[in-house]
Scaffold this motif. Structure first.
Motif, mmCIF file in Angstrom:
data_model
loop_
_atom_site.group_PDB
_atom_site.id
_atom_site.type_symbol
_atom_site.label_atom_id
_atom_site.label_comp_id
_atom_site.label_asym_id
_atom_site.label_seq_id
_atom_site.Cartn_x
_atom_site.Cartn_y
_atom_site.Cartn_z
ATOM 1 N N LEU A 52 0.410 1.322 6.251
ATOM 2 C CA LEU A 52 1.105 0.842 4.834
ATOM 3 C C LEU A 52 0.201 1.641 3.979
ATOM 4 O O LEU A 52 -1.303 1.083 4.638
ATOM 5 C CB LEU A 52 1.277 -0.610 5.192
ATOM 6 C CG LEU A 52 1.789 -1.316 5.685
ATOM 7 C CD1 LEU A 52 2.422 -2.674 5.406
ATOM 8 C CD2 LEU A 52 3.299 -0.320 5.396
ATOM 9 N N ASP A 53 0.021 1.487 3.036
ATOM 10 C CA ASP A 53 -0.650 2.379 1.907
ATOM 11 C C ASP A 53 -1.774 0.719 1.978
ATOM 12 O O ASP A 53 -1.696 -0.275 0.994
ATOM 13 C CB ASP A 53 -0.226 2.782 0.653
ATOM 14 C CG ASP A 53 -1.664 3.371 -0.321
ATOM 15 O OD1 ASP A 53 -2.210 2.675 -0.599
ATOM 16 O OD2 ASP A 53 -1.079 3.929 -0.422
ATOM 17 N N PRO A 54 -3.155 1.059 1.935
ATOM 18 C CA PRO A 54 -3.635 -0.097 1.593
ATOM 19 C C PRO A 54 -4.834 -0.464 -0.350
ATOM 20 O O PRO A 54 -4.820 -1.632 0.007
ATOM 21 C CB PRO A 54 -5.187 0.393 1.812
ATOM 22 C CG PRO A 54 -5.686 2.111 2.020
ATOM 23 C CD PRO A 54 -3.535 2.492 2.311
ATOM 24 N N ARG A 112 19.209 -12.703 2.084
ATOM 25 C CA ARG A 112 18.093 -12.261 2.831
ATOM 26 C C ARG A 112 18.367 -11.033 2.889
ATOM 27 O O ARG A 112 18.689 -9.969 3.277
ATOM 28 C CB ARG A 112 17.536 -12.476 4.224
ATOM 29 C CG ARG A 112 16.358 -12.485 5.644
ATOM 30 C CD ARG A 112 16.789 -12.251 6.505
ATOM 31 N NE ARG A 112 15.360 -11.705 7.319
ATOM 32 C CZ ARG A 112 15.849 -12.128 8.646
ATOM 33 N NH1 ARG A 112 16.204 -12.205 9.116
ATOM 34 N NH2 ARG A 112 14.584 -11.602 8.921
ATOM 35 N N LEU A 113 16.928 -9.719 2.597
ATOM 36 C CA LEU A 113 16.958 -8.370 2.543
ATOM 37 C C LEU A 113 15.403 -7.886 2.961
ATOM 38 O O LEU A 113 14.748 -8.245 2.078
ATOM 39 C CB LEU A 113 17.405 -7.891 1.357
ATOM 40 C CG LEU A 113 16.717 -8.302 -0.412
ATOM 41 C CD1 LEU A 113 17.576 -7.364 -1.239
ATOM 42 C CD2 LEU A 113 17.089 -9.468 -0.290
ATOM 43 N N HIS A 114 15.344 -6.707 3.010
ATOM 44 C CA HIS A 114 14.455 -6.290 2.966
ATOM 45 C C HIS A 114 13.279 -5.933 1.637
ATOM 46 O O HIS A 114 13.714 -5.652 0.574
ATOM 47 C CB HIS A 114 13.883 -4.624 3.300
ATOM 48 C CG HIS A 114 12.676 -3.838 3.969
ATOM 49 N ND1 HIS A 114 12.413 -3.204 2.847
ATOM 50 C CD2 HIS A 114 12.145 -3.569 5.346
ATOM 51 C CE1 HIS A 114 10.996 -2.691 3.531
ATOM 52 N NE2 HIS A 114 11.422 -2.951 5.312
ATOM 53 N N ALA A 115 12.173 -5.804 1.758
ATOM 54 C CA ALA A 115 11.395 -6.219 -0.150
ATOM 55 C C ALA A 115 11.773 -5.189 -0.425
ATOM 56 O O ALA A 115 11.358 -5.288 -1.786
ATOM 57 C CB ALA A 115 10.213 -6.758 0.774
ATOM 58 N N SER A 116 11.824 -4.183 0.075
ATOM 59 C CA SER A 116 11.802 -3.018 -0.995
ATOM 60 C C SER A 116 13.136 -2.268 -1.609
ATOM 61 O O SER A 116 12.736 -1.877 -2.548
ATOM 62 C CB SER A 116 11.684 -1.111 0.132
ATOM 63 O OG SER A 116 12.507 -1.022 1.136
ATOM 64 N N PRO A 130 8.849 1.503 1.005
ATOM 65 C CA PRO A 130 10.256 1.272 2.408
ATOM 66 C C PRO A 130 10.163 1.254 3.663
ATOM 67 O O PRO A 130 11.027 0.839 4.561
ATOM 68 C CB PRO A 130 10.883 2.441 2.118
ATOM 69 C CG PRO A 130 10.255 3.125 1.472
ATOM 70 C CD PRO A 130 9.229 1.863 0.507
ATOM 71 N N HIS A 131 8.497 1.333 3.980
ATOM 72 C CA HIS A 131 8.293 1.275 5.362
ATOM 73 C C HIS A 131 7.559 0.381 6.114
ATOM 74 O O HIS A 131 6.767 0.235 6.880
ATOM 75 C CB HIS A 131 6.604 3.243 5.671
ATOM 76 C CG HIS A 131 6.049 2.970 4.432
ATOM 77 N ND1 HIS A 131 5.952 3.380 3.396
ATOM 78 C CD2 HIS A 131 4.791 2.874 4.776
ATOM 79 C CE1 HIS A 131 5.127 2.778 2.815
ATOM 80 N NE2 HIS A 131 4.266 2.834 3.618
ATOM 81 N N ALA A 132 7.080 -1.238 4.856
ATOM 82 C CA ALA A 132 7.155 -2.259 5.925
ATOM 83 C C ALA A 132 7.709 -2.436 6.507
ATOM 84 O O ALA A 132 9.007 -2.130 6.279
ATOM 85 C CB ALA A 132 6.588 -3.195 4.553
#
Length: 458
Positions: A52-54, A112-116, A130-132
């Motif tokens: 993940l991006d810092p 409930r869904l992915h946070a992206s 999306p890559h979380a």
């Protein structure tokens, strides 16, 4: 080589995608299963070792206004009509890459869904890239939904736990009663800021401050029969102002049938340890043990299974002598004082009634000779009234903090509550939380299901 190159290309594209406003692109294909959005490329990125991006912000908070993808089978993410106004109803605290939202259209309930697939209303940026992904490899014990806290923390930092074993930033949160060491602050700044707020806010619990959160956001469930999952999230999992917990949180549930109607499955999936008891079923792999729970046996069973004396959460739902079991558990000479207790009440007793099933003999008054054709739990005399439970609990040092309408009372041990922050006496917030013939108060299919028995058992 070709496989690694493809993954590297996908990884680079997804990292670039993290700065885009649109929720998907041609490299990220959405899948819908049971209302949950997954991102295929996120799974690829896990094996590619993508990070993940810092500088990515750590998700969206409880109560934040958002625009969320309505994952209907007829919808596609590129269609603007499929994005609806919503409010985040869980937010940080659980430690995974999913969010639960409640819709603002007044028609649909929650999802409930992915946070992206959730965009901030302020700037239309996704709550998470999306890559979380949810990483279950850091769990201790059975499967759970923790993921590595890599949003602003170093990944693979050389941290050591109390036994000298290597650990990750997320492990610090399982020991949140301790302050971060200088080494931890260097490698895990995001986690340590969360722990600092956690420690500051968990010196005591405020029912007054939490009541508006229940009223607005306790409207979703993942496993529980009603909205108990969302109540437990607000009570136990918020990063700050939540109920103080022990070092290794532990639950006990009576009357467990299966995980889709469980009051503790949500906590189990988050890595909590615990026990479940039922008088008919036995499945140790699910923490379930066959035991007959009553006022006479409860303390013996707790001792036999080495339940902690200040166990974090106890759920009692046995459709009979529930209040009597609670009193036997928390009244001396019993050494047990649970921090939080969830207790089913009888929705058919009137709001002002203070009545309960007569269990002075140690069990239901009919013993093994129930005189009716329908089961006792379909009668109008099971359990206890709302007023009876609240008054008996106060006499034993427990305060009401919330009522899940027509189902359960949530009680917190009085010494954990901030002075002067108790809910007002009189329960006027919950006057309509009992069933009434001819009215649609409870909001479920049962509504008024009791069949009359008479007063001889009260």
């Amino acid at each position: 080589k070709q496989g690694r190159s493809l993954l590297s290309l996908a990884s680079s594209a997804l990292l670039l995608r993290a700065w885009m406003v649109a929720p998907i692109d041609f490299l990220c294909f959405p899948c819908v299963s049971h209302g949950i959005i997954f991102c295929i490329c996120a799974a690829l990125l896990t094996f590619a070792g993508g990070l993940l991006d810092p500088d990515w912000p750590s998700g969206c908070g409880l109560g934040e206004a958002v625009l969320a993808y309505f994952a209907d089978p007829s919808c596609q993410p590129l269609a603007p009509i499929c994005w609806k106004n919503a409010t985040v109803a869980d937010g940080p605290g659980r430690g995974d890459s999913f969010l639960t939202v409640v819709w603002q259209d007044g028609v649909n309930a929650f999802q409930r869904l992915h946070a992206s697939y959730v965009l901030k209303a302020s700037d239309k940026s996704p709550c998470l890239p999306p890559h979380a992904v949810t990483d279950a490899s850091k769990c201790t014990g059975t499967s759970c939904n923790h993921f590595e806290d890599a949003l602003q923390d170093a990944v693979g930092a050389d941290l050591r736990d109390s036994s000298g074993n290597k650990c990750h930033c997320i492990v610090l949160l399982t020991h949140n009663h301790q302050r971060c060491s200088p080494l931890a602050r260097k490698h895990c700044p995001q986690t340590c800021r969360q722990i600092d707020g956690f420690l500051k806010g968990r010196e005591c619990f405020s029912p007054k401050q939490t009541l508006p959160l229940f009223q607005r956001y306790a409207r979703w469930r993942w496993y529980s029969q009603a909205m108990q999952d969302s109540v437990l999230h607000i009570l136990l999992l918020r990063p700050d102002k939540a109920l103080p917990l022990s070092q290794e949180p532990f639950f006990v549930e009576f009357g467990y049938s299966w995980h889709r109607l469980s009051n503790t499955e949500y906590l189990k999936q988050l890595g909590w340890r615990g026990l479940r008891f039922d008088d008919k079923n036995h499945q140790p792999s699910s923490y379930l043990h066959k035991e007959e729970i009553n006022a006479s046996s409860i303390v013996k069973i707790f001792r036999a299974y080495d339940v902690p004396q200040d166990v974090d959460f106890v759920s009692i739902d046995i459709d009979s002598c529930d209040l009597w079991v609670f009193l036997a558990l928390v009244t001396p000479p019993s050494p047990y004082r649970p921090r939080l207790v969830q207790l089913e009440y009888n929705r058919h007793f009137g709001f002002h009634e203070e009545v309960l099933l007569d269990c002075t003999s140690g069990g239901p008054p009919w013993a093994d000779e129930w005189p009716m054709e329908f089961p006792p739990e379909r009668s109008d005399v099971y359990g206890a009234s709302l007023q009876a439970i609240v008054n008996a609990a106060r006499a034993e040092g427990y305060e009401l903090v919330w009522v899940e309408k027509c189902f359960d009372v949530f009680l917190v041990r009085s010494d954990l509550i901030c002075a002067g922050h108790e809910l007002p006496r009189g329960l006027f917030h919950f006057q309509d939380f009992v069933a009434q013939r001819g009215e649609h108060r409870c909001g479920d299919d049962d509504e008024w299901f009791a069949q009359e028995v008479g007063n001889e058992f009260r």
